[in-house]
Design a protein around this motif. Structure first.
Motif, PDB file in Angstrom:
ATOM      1  N   ARG A  71      17.008 -37.028  51.828  1.00  0.00           N
ATOM      2  CA  ARG A  71      17.571 -37.555  53.073  1.00  0.00           C
ATOM      3  C   ARG A  71      17.569 -36.495  54.185  1.00  0.00           C
ATOM      4  NH1 ARG A  71      22.561 -38.837  53.170  1.00  0.00           N
ATOM      5  NH2 ARG A  71      22.402 -40.768  54.324  1.00  0.00           N
ATOM      6  N   PRO A  72      16.407 -35.861  54.446  1.00  0.00           N
ATOM      7  CA  PRO A  72      16.363 -34.788  55.439  1.00  0.00           C
ATOM      8  C   PRO A  72      16.454 -35.331  56.866  1.00  0.00           C
ATOM      9  CG  PRO A  72      14.154 -35.278  54.681  1.00  0.00           C
ATOM     10  CD  PRO A  72      15.081 -36.109  53.830  1.00  0.00           C
ATOM     11  N   PRO A  73      17.149 -34.643  57.757  1.00  0.00           N
ATOM     12  CA  PRO A  73      17.179 -35.021  59.170  1.00  0.00           C
ATOM     13  C   PRO A  73      15.929 -34.502  59.866  1.00  0.00           C
ATOM     14  CG  PRO A  73      18.587 -33.124  58.826  1.00  0.00           C
ATOM     15  CD  PRO A  73      18.034 -33.489  57.479  1.00  0.00           C
ATOM     16  N   MET A  74      14.822 -35.223  59.714  1.00  0.00           N
ATOM     17  CA  MET A  74      13.531 -34.715  60.174  1.00  0.00           C
ATOM     18  C   MET A  74      13.453 -34.554  61.685  1.00  0.00           C
ATOM     19  SD  MET A  74      11.985 -33.949  57.482  1.00  0.00           S
ATOM     20  CE  MET A  74      10.399 -33.525  58.184  1.00  0.00           C
ATOM     21  N   GLY A  75      14.380 -35.157  62.401  1.00  0.00           N
ATOM     22  CA  GLY A  75      14.419 -34.926  63.840  1.00  0.00           C
ATOM     23  C   GLY A  75      14.571 -33.453  64.161  1.00  0.00           C
ATOM     24  N   ALA A  76      15.279 -32.714  63.312  1.00  0.00           N
ATOM     25  CA  ALA A  76      15.442 -31.274  63.519  1.00  0.00           C
ATOM     26  C   ALA A  76      14.108 -30.550  63.374  1.00  0.00           C
ATOM     27  CB  ALA A  76      16.461 -30.717  62.523  1.00  0.00           C
ATOM     28  N   ALA A  77      13.313 -30.964  62.386  1.00  0.00           N
ATOM     29  CA  ALA A  77      11.992 -30.360  62.206  1.00  0.00           C
ATOM     30  C   ALA A  77      11.073 -30.696  63.371  1.00  0.00           C
ATOM     31  CB  ALA A  77      11.379 -30.833  60.890  1.00  0.00           C
ATOM     32  N   VAL A  78      11.168 -31.918  63.877  1.00  0.00           N
ATOM     33  CA  VAL A  78      10.358 -32.323  65.024  1.00  0.00           C
ATOM     34  C   VAL A  78      10.698 -31.463  66.245  1.00  0.00           C
ATOM     35  CG1 VAL A  78       9.967 -34.179  66.696  1.00  0.00           C
ATOM     36  CG2 VAL A  78       9.954 -34.681  64.235  1.00  0.00           C
ATOM     37  N   LEU A  79      11.989 -31.267  66.500  1.00  0.00           N
ATOM     38  CA  LEU A  79      12.407 -30.474  67.654  1.00  0.00           C
ATOM     39  C   LEU A  79      12.023 -29.009  67.492  1.00  0.00           C
ATOM     40  CD1 LEU A  79      15.952 -32.017  68.288  1.00  0.00           C
ATOM     41  CD2 LEU A  79      13.893 -32.312  69.688  1.00  0.00           C
ATOM     42  N   SER A 103      15.618 -24.504  63.510  1.00  0.00           N
ATOM     43  CA  SER A 103      15.608 -25.672  62.628  1.00  0.00           C
ATOM     44  C   SER A 103      16.917 -25.816  61.853  1.00  0.00           C
ATOM     45  CB  SER A 103      14.429 -25.592  61.651  1.00  0.00           C
ATOM     46  OG  SER A 103      14.560 -24.483  60.781  1.00  0.00           O
ATOM     47  N   LEU A 104      17.542 -24.711  61.485  1.00  0.00           N
ATOM     48  CA  LEU A 104      18.775 -24.783  60.690  1.00  0.00           C
ATOM     49  C   LEU A 104      19.975 -25.286  61.499  1.00  0.00           C
ATOM     50  CD1 LEU A 104      18.461 -21.598  58.456  1.00  0.00           C
ATOM     51  CD2 LEU A 104      17.773 -23.950  57.968  1.00  0.00           C
ATOM     52  N   PRO A 105      20.287 -24.699  62.660  1.00  0.00           N
ATOM     53  CA  PRO A 105      21.401 -25.258  63.428  1.00  0.00           C
ATOM     54  C   PRO A 105      21.138 -26.681  63.911  1.00  0.00           C
ATOM     55  CG  PRO A 105      20.307 -23.509  64.661  1.00  0.00           C
ATOM     56  CD  PRO A 105      19.786 -23.444  63.265  1.00  0.00           C
ATOM     57  N   LEU A 106      19.865 -27.020  64.168  1.00  0.00           N
ATOM     58  CA  LEU A 106      19.554 -28.386  64.563  1.00  0.00           C
ATOM     59  C   LEU A 106      19.845 -29.353  63.414  1.00  0.00           C
ATOM     60  CD1 LEU A 106      16.215 -27.973  66.561  1.00  0.00           C
ATOM     61  CD2 LEU A 106      18.400 -28.790  67.463  1.00  0.00           C
ATOM     62  N   VAL A 127      13.896 -29.544  55.953  1.00  0.00           N
ATOM     63  CA  VAL A 127      13.647 -29.315  57.377  1.00  0.00           C
ATOM     64  C   VAL A 127      13.024 -27.936  57.603  1.00  0.00           C
ATOM     65  CG1 VAL A 127      14.777 -28.927  59.612  1.00  0.00           C
ATOM     66  CG2 VAL A 127      15.402 -30.907  58.211  1.00  0.00           C
ATOM     67  N   ALA A 128      13.619 -26.901  56.982  1.00  0.00           N
ATOM     68  CA  ALA A 128      13.089 -25.550  57.129  1.00  0.00           C
ATOM     69  C   ALA A 128      11.675 -25.445  56.542  1.00  0.00           C
ATOM     70  CB  ALA A 128      14.019 -24.551  56.449  1.00  0.00           C
ATOM     71  N   PHE A 129      11.469 -26.052  55.376  1.00  0.00           N
ATOM     72  CA  PHE A 129      10.155 -26.055  54.725  1.00  0.00           C
ATOM     73  C   PHE A 129       9.110 -26.714  55.615  1.00  0.00           C
ATOM     74  CE2 PHE A 129       7.300 -28.743  52.102  1.00  0.00           C
ATOM     75  CZ  PHE A 129       6.539 -27.738  51.507  1.00  0.00           C
ATOM     76  N   ALA A 130       9.444 -27.862  56.171  1.00  0.00           N
ATOM     77  CA  ALA A 130       8.502 -28.597  57.007  1.00  0.00           C
ATOM     78  C   ALA A 130       8.162 -27.821  58.274  1.00  0.00           C
ATOM     79  CB  ALA A 130       9.081 -29.967  57.366  1.00  0.00           C
ATOM     80  N   THR A 131       9.158 -27.179  58.863  1.00  0.00           N
ATOM     81  CA  THR A 131       8.918 -26.405  60.077  1.00  0.00           C
ATOM     82  C   THR A 131       7.997 -25.223  59.799  1.00  0.00           C
ATOM     83  OG1 THR A 131      11.103 -27.024  60.910  1.00  0.00           O
ATOM     84  CG2 THR A 131      10.018 -25.175  61.978  1.00  0.00           C
ATOM     85  N   LEU A 132       8.207 -24.566  58.677  1.00  0.00           N
ATOM     86  CA  LEU A 132       7.346 -23.443  58.309  1.00  0.00           C
ATOM     87  C   LEU A 132       5.924 -23.907  57.993  1.00  0.00           C
ATOM     88  CD1 LEU A 132       9.784 -21.361  56.073  1.00  0.00           C
ATOM     89  CD2 LEU A 132       8.782 -20.635  58.243  1.00  0.00           C
ATOM     90  N   TRP A 133       5.811 -24.986  57.236  1.00  0.00           N
ATOM     91  CA  TRP A 133       4.494 -25.460  56.799  1.00  0.00           C
ATOM     92  C   TRP A 133       3.678 -26.011  57.963  1.00  0.00           C
ATOM     93  CZ3 TRP A 133       3.653 -29.961  52.759  1.00  0.00           C
ATOM     94  CH2 TRP A 133       2.309 -29.985  52.365  1.00  0.00           C
TER      95      TRP A 133
END
Length: 283
Positions: A71-79, A103-106, A127-133
């Motif tokens: 249930r990741p808040p992928m909006g944070a990764a998008v931003l 990505s973490l505070p978002l 979220v952190a994984f997706a942002t890095l990848w």
């Protein structure tokens, strides 16, 4: 039908008729995809940044879907990914690390608006994984495009990546006998890997023959770096998919799979390509 990736051994001959139909479907998808890539690379600037970011958003959606149990808040990764890409264009390399850290505070902020915060730790990790990848390589793609002769360098990296992938596939079919990483991707072979490295290296060297700003030795080194990094990206995605129990992470490109299925190798190669180009003195 299962998609065969680079360096994979041949499937039984009974499956080959199905491949002919799949080849036609792949061509139908590849032509507009190639036109899209050429258009944004040639244009550069904000058009290039937005063009690759659209692919990035699709890739993030694939990760969110594949890891929906967290249930990741992928909006944070998008931003965070958007901040990394646009930040790289506006401010250079120094903008990437703060965007990733964002990505973490978002993610935390988005969890504050949820009543059900179960699996928040796993969701934040996704979220952190997706942002890095996804986000970090796309930001480096922008940095590479902004270098002197950036359009040519981006093309060189992509040529080395995709020609290497094709050479690995053909070499694996013709010569492959030794498994490369049987527990991750059983059909990939050492022989296919070696063919891919040679093919990708030579492809960039040949491309360099038409670029008077890229010395032959530099082209070989760039090609070798890209050809080695690309299959690592391919294997990394294979590891993720095996862990998640899925064949493809998406179907955006039809027979080609999803965005990550197509760009897995390029996401690793583009980062390596940027630092190699910087090492050559491109600024």
């Amino acid at each position: 039908m299962a998609r065969v990736r680079s360096g994979e051994a041949a499937r039984p001959s009974a499956r080959r008729p199905a491949r002919r139909g799949e080849l036609g479907a792949r061509v139908l998808v590849a032509v507009p995809a190639l036109a899209y890539a050429v258009a944004i690379i040639v244009t550069g600037g904000w058009v290039f940044a937005l063009g690759i970011l659209v692919l990035g958003w699709a890739a993030l959606a694939e990760i969110g879907t594949a890891m929906a149990r967290a249930r990741p808040p992928m909006g944070a990764a998008v931003l965070a990914t958007s901040a990394a890409v646009f930040g790289a264009l506006a401010f250079g390399p120094s903008a990437i690390a703060p965007a990733v850290a964002l990505s973490l505070p978002l993610a935390f902020g988005l969890y504050l608006f949820r009543r059900d915060r179960r699996r928040a730790a796993w969701g934040t990790a996704v979220v952190a994984f997706a942002t890095l990848w996804v986000g970090v390589p796309l930001a480096h793609a922008v940095l590479l495009r902004e270098l002197d002769h950036g359009a040519g360098l981006v093309v060189d990296v992509l040529v080395g990546t995709f020609v290497g992938d094709s050479a690995a596939y053909l070499g694996g079919r013709a010569l492959g006998t030794t498994p490369l990483a049987a527990r991750i991707s059983p059909n990939k072979t050492v022989e296919g890997l070696l063919c891919g490295i040679v093919g990708g290296t030579v492809a960039v060297w040949v491309a360099g023959l038409y670029q008077d700003w890229l010395a032959g030795t530099d082209a070989l080194l760039l090609g070798l770096a890209v050809a080695v990094a690309a299959p690592i990206g391919d294997l990394f995605e294979s590891l993720v998919k095996r862990d998640l129990g899925v064949k493809d992470l998406g179907r955006l490109f039809g027979a080609h799979g999803g965005v990550l299925d197509r760009l897995d190798a390029a996401l690793f190669a583009i980062v390596v390509g940027y630092y190699v180009a910087r090492g050559f003195g491109f600024a």
